[in-house]
Design an enzyme around this catalytic site. Structure first.
Site, mmCIF file in Angstrom:
data_model
loop_
_atom_site.group_PDB
_atom_site.id
_atom_site.type_symbol
_atom_site.label_atom_id
_atom_site.label_comp_id
_atom_site.label_asym_id
_atom_site.label_seq_id
_atom_site.Cartn_x
_atom_site.Cartn_y
_atom_site.Cartn_z
ATOM 1 N N HIS A 1 -5.831 -0.862 5.581
ATOM 2 C CA HIS A 1 -5.687 0.004 6.772
ATOM 3 C C HIS A 1 -6.821 -0.073 7.800
ATOM 4 O O HIS A 1 -7.535 0.911 8.035
ATOM 5 C CB HIS A 1 -5.445 1.470 6.380
ATOM 6 C CG HIS A 1 -6.294 2.050 5.283
ATOM 7 N ND1 HIS A 1 -7.652 1.986 5.272
ATOM 8 C CD2 HIS A 1 -5.939 2.712 4.153
ATOM 9 C CE1 HIS A 1 -8.109 2.599 4.193
ATOM 10 N NE2 HIS A 1 -7.090 3.032 3.492
ATOM 11 N N LEU B 1 2.643 6.730 -4.763
ATOM 12 C CA LEU B 1 3.875 7.292 -5.351
ATOM 13 C C LEU B 1 3.652 8.637 -6.052
ATOM 14 O O LEU B 1 4.606 9.341 -6.350
ATOM 15 C CB LEU B 1 4.511 6.287 -6.303
ATOM 16 C CG LEU B 1 5.182 5.070 -5.633
ATOM 17 C CD1 LEU B 1 5.680 4.077 -6.669
ATOM 18 C CD2 LEU B 1 6.319 5.500 -4.715
ATOM 19 N N ARG B 2 2.397 8.961 -6.374
ATOM 20 C CA ARG B 2 2.027 10.297 -6.922
ATOM 21 C C ARG B 2 2.498 10.574 -8.346
ATOM 22 O O ARG B 2 2.264 11.667 -8.855
ATOM 23 C CB ARG B 2 2.513 11.436 -6.012
ATOM 24 C CG ARG B 2 2.107 11.314 -4.554
ATOM 25 C CD ARG B 2 0.614 11.371 -4.340
ATOM 26 N NE ARG B 2 0.284 11.463 -2.923
ATOM 27 C CZ ARG B 2 -0.758 10.867 -2.364
ATOM 28 N NH1 ARG B 2 -1.582 10.125 -3.101
ATOM 29 N NH2 ARG B 2 -1.002 11.005 -1.091
ATOM 30 N N HIS C 1 2.222 14.382 0.704
ATOM 31 C CA HIS C 1 1.449 15.535 0.243
ATOM 32 C C HIS C 1 2.332 16.778 0.258
ATOM 33 O O HIS C 1 3.120 16.981 1.192
ATOM 34 C CB HIS C 1 0.227 15.779 1.133
ATOM 35 C CG HIS C 1 -0.879 14.796 0.907
ATOM 36 N ND1 HIS C 1 -1.496 14.640 -0.318
ATOM 37 C CD2 HIS C 1 -1.459 13.894 1.734
ATOM 38 C CE1 HIS C 1 -2.433 13.703 -0.221
ATOM 39 N NE2 HIS C 1 -2.427 13.219 1.005
ATOM 40 N N ASN D 1 -6.658 9.215 6.675
ATOM 41 C CA ASN D 1 -7.916 8.545 6.412
ATOM 42 C C ASN D 1 -7.689 7.040 6.293
ATOM 43 O O ASN D 1 -6.972 6.619 5.397
ATOM 44 C CB ASN D 1 -8.483 9.083 5.085
ATOM 45 C CG ASN D 1 -9.972 8.898 5.018
ATOM 46 O OD1 ASN D 1 -10.598 8.520 6.002
ATOM 47 N ND2 ASN D 1 -10.536 9.134 3.847
ATOM 48 N N HIS E 1 0.835 -1.212 0.000
ATOM 49 C CA HIS E 1 0.000 0.000 0.000
ATOM 50 C C HIS E 1 0.870 1.264 0.000
ATOM 51 O O HIS E 1 1.154 1.839 1.056
ATOM 52 C CB HIS E 1 -0.908 -0.030 1.238
ATOM 53 C CG HIS E 1 -2.039 0.951 1.191
ATOM 54 N ND1 HIS E 1 -3.297 0.668 1.657
ATOM 55 C CD2 HIS E 1 -2.102 2.228 0.734
ATOM 56 C CE1 HIS E 1 -4.080 1.720 1.503
ATOM 57 N NE2 HIS E 1 -3.373 2.688 0.950
ATOM 58 N N ASP F 1 -8.633 2.762 -3.609
ATOM 59 C CA ASP F 1 -8.168 3.393 -2.372
ATOM 60 C C ASP F 1 -8.171 4.918 -2.438
ATOM 61 O O ASP F 1 -7.842 5.529 -3.455
ATOM 62 C CB ASP F 1 -6.764 2.916 -2.010
ATOM 63 C CG ASP F 1 -6.325 3.506 -0.680
ATOM 64 O OD1 ASP F 1 -7.018 3.276 0.314
ATOM 65 O OD2 ASP F 1 -5.318 4.230 -0.654
ATOM 66 N N ASP G 1 0.633 2.666 3.689
ATOM 67 C CA ASP G 1 -0.213 3.781 3.255
ATOM 68 C C ASP G 1 0.613 5.068 3.187
ATOM 69 O O ASP G 1 0.126 6.162 3.518
ATOM 70 C CB ASP G 1 -1.449 3.955 4.141
ATOM 71 C CG ASP G 1 -2.534 4.800 3.476
ATOM 72 O OD1 ASP G 1 -2.330 5.249 2.326
ATOM 73 O OD2 ASP G 1 -3.588 5.019 4.104
ATOM 74 N N ASN H 1 -4.592 5.863 -7.357
ATOM 75 C CA ASN H 1 -5.179 7.216 -7.328
ATOM 76 C C ASN H 1 -4.166 8.242 -7.846
ATOM 77 O O ASN H 1 -3.675 9.091 -7.119
ATOM 78 C CB ASN H 1 -5.735 7.573 -5.945
ATOM 79 C CG ASN H 1 -4.703 7.532 -4.826
ATOM 80 O OD1 ASN H 1 -3.689 6.863 -4.920
ATOM 81 N ND2 ASN H 1 -4.975 8.267 -3.761
HETATM 82 O O1 DOR Z 1 -4.928 9.238 4.331
HETATM 83 C C1 DOR Z 1 -5.049 8.752 3.228
HETATM 84 N N1 DOR Z 1 -4.359 9.244 2.175
HETATM 85 N N2 DOR Z 1 -5.900 7.751 3.046
HETATM 86 C C2 DOR Z 1 -6.198 7.277 1.824
HETATM 87 O O2 DOR Z 1 -6.975 6.366 1.718
HETATM 88 C C3 DOR Z 1 -5.610 7.890 0.625
HETATM 89 C C4 DOR Z 1 -4.335 8.533 0.936
HETATM 90 C C5 DOR Z 1 -3.854 9.473 -0.157
HETATM 91 O O3 DOR Z 1 -3.867 9.073 -1.326
HETATM 92 O O4 DOR Z 1 -3.417 10.561 0.166
HETATM 93 ZN ZN ZN Z 2 -7.136 4.123 1.897
#
Ligand code: DOR
Ligand code: ZN
Length: 426
Positions: A232, A62-63, A309, A278, A59, A151, A305, A93
């Site tokens: 998670h 990598l953005r 950011h 989250n 999980h 996710d 996870d 995502n």
């Molecule tokens: O805190 C989180 N950040 N939970 C997620 O399910 C997604 C993740 C994100 O992609 O930033």
């Molecule tokens: Zn998640």
């Protein structure tokens, strides 16, 4: 940083997870007999260090493509290598979403080009992760994708979940669910629903928003015979549901993050958005249930996870900032502190939860293997006694949302070897 150090290696005097002392030799990407190591092999004295199979993260965010300002495949996998990982599964995502065979191929290609570890794409369950229409599951599976997840969002429609489980069954695919009932915990929900959320005036995220989705899903997994993985876990009730499902013989697995094993709700009292995640940080009773579930095997894996950011996405009021925290570099230290040093899990148990089990669930046959002659050389050398204060500035990640900043933790990773190449050396 794919510059391969394909030079042969001899690592002297290590201890394996079962306590045996041995020397290791690596040539052409595999463990070989020490006697067969080439004469010009580089020698590393690892007296007193523990040798574990390379870690595998089921999980990781990598953005890239889309948010290279927050993380790239290069920076994220460098963080992984520093954390002892030799493979990461990349959540879909991204922009564009990994919801087609081409998009999955592109992520895998970025991994081969820039990766300091193996990068395995996860496919989205639904188009654009919108929850309405199944993505190209068959085409992605035909390319080797085995893990599918929306996710960041929950596959909340029961019929879509039923179809995904059914459709993926012949491909041996697994649906990895972000369990969050969007009615009980909508997009604004950001704090464990409790006295604390009330006092802070933050929208509550009740535990049942997670556990009721998992309860539904495990019954759909039984009904369809499909393979289901709960991402998670954050609540005691979710652990109970998984325990019940496993006792019935349903094909379910579950995951917990390092942060949900260590950090509790009071961390949000300063409104520091580093601690917005989250699902949200929970209270000590839930943390205790998660530790117990991981120890007794109800929870199969630790997944980081890792969610980098950029500052401009965190520098907002708590309810508006993006959720997520870094995890790859400190995961092993956190699990050691919480599970090993406390006697709840031995080294073999840690290897199972952080290497073998995630590789098995993701059907990554050549990772999570034992350290033995003939096996691929994925390795992390660990100094169990070393500790350090975490400094968010000293990170391979492009982001700084590190929830362990300023905290003293085990800092065990000395050397990481991926397929015979040194990807990190302290
Ligand atoms: O805190 C989180 N950040 N939970 C997620 O399910 C997604 C993740 C994100 O992609 O930033
Ligand atoms: Zn998640």
């Amino acid at each position: 940083m794919n510059a391969p150090t394909t030079k042969a290696l001899v690592v002297g005097g290590v201890r394996l997870a079962d306590g045996t002392r041995t020397d290791l030799a690596i040539a052409d990407g595999r463990f070989v007999e020490v006697a067969d190591a080439p004469a010009d092999a580089e020698r590393i004295d690892a007296d007193g260090l523990l040798a574990l199979p390379g870690l595998v993260d089921l999980h990781t965010h990598l953005r890239e493509p889309g948010r290279e300002d927050a993380e790239t495949v290069g920076s994220g996998t460098r963080a992984a290598a520093r954390g002892g990982y030799t493979a990461v599964f990349a959540m879909p995502n991204l922009t564009p979403t990994t919801d087609t065979a081409e998009a999955a191929q592109y992520v895998a290609e970025l991994g081969r080009r820039d990766g300091s570890c193996e990068v395995v794409p996860i496919g989205a369950v639904t188009k654009g992760r919108q929850g309405a229409e199944l993505a190209e599951l068959g085409l992605m599976a035909a390319q080797g994708v085995r893990v599918f997840s929306d996710d960041g969002s929950c596959v909340h429609d029961s019929l879509i979940m039923r179809r995904a489980l059914t459709y993926l069954k012949p491909y041996d695919g697994v649906v990895a669910q972000h369990a969050q009932d969007p009615r009980l915990a909508g997009p604004g929900a950001c704090c464990h629903e409790s006295e604390i959320s009330g006092r802070l005036g933050l929208p509550g995220w009740p535990t049942v928003a997670e556990s009721t989705i998992i309860a539904r899903d495990v019954q759909l997994a039984e009904f369809t015979g499909g393979r289901y993985h709960a991402c998670h876990l954050s609540t005691a009730e979710s652990v109970d549901v998984i325990r019940w499902a496993k006792a019935r013989g349903i094909a379910v697995t579950a995951e917990v993050t390092p942060h949900h094993l260590l950090l509790d709700t009071p961390h949000v009292e300063t409104y520091d958005t580093t601690f917005k995640v989250n699902p949200p940080l929970r209270t000590s009773e839930h943390i205790e249930a998660l530790r117990e579930g991981l120890a007794d095997g109800t929870i199969d894996v630790v997944g980081t996870d890792h969610a980098p950011h950029a500052v401009q996405d965190k520098d907002h009021p708590f309810d508006i900032a993006l959720p997520g925290m870094l995890g790859l570099e400190q995961a092993l230290g956190v699990v050691m502190e919480v599970m090993v040093d406390s006697g709840r899990l031995d080294w073999a148990g840690l290897v199972d939860r952080m290497s073998s089990a995630p590789a098995r669930i993701g059907r990554l046959a050549h990772q999570g293997r034992p350290i033995a002659v003939g096996e691929p050389a994925h390795l992390v050398l660990v100094d169990p006694s070393r500790r350090a204060t975490v400094d968010r500035q000293r990170s391979a990640s492009r982001s700084r949302n590190n929830p362990y900043h300023g905290r003293e933790l085990p800092d065990p990773v000395e050397l990481t070897v991926w397929a015979g190449r040194v990807t990190y050396h302290r």
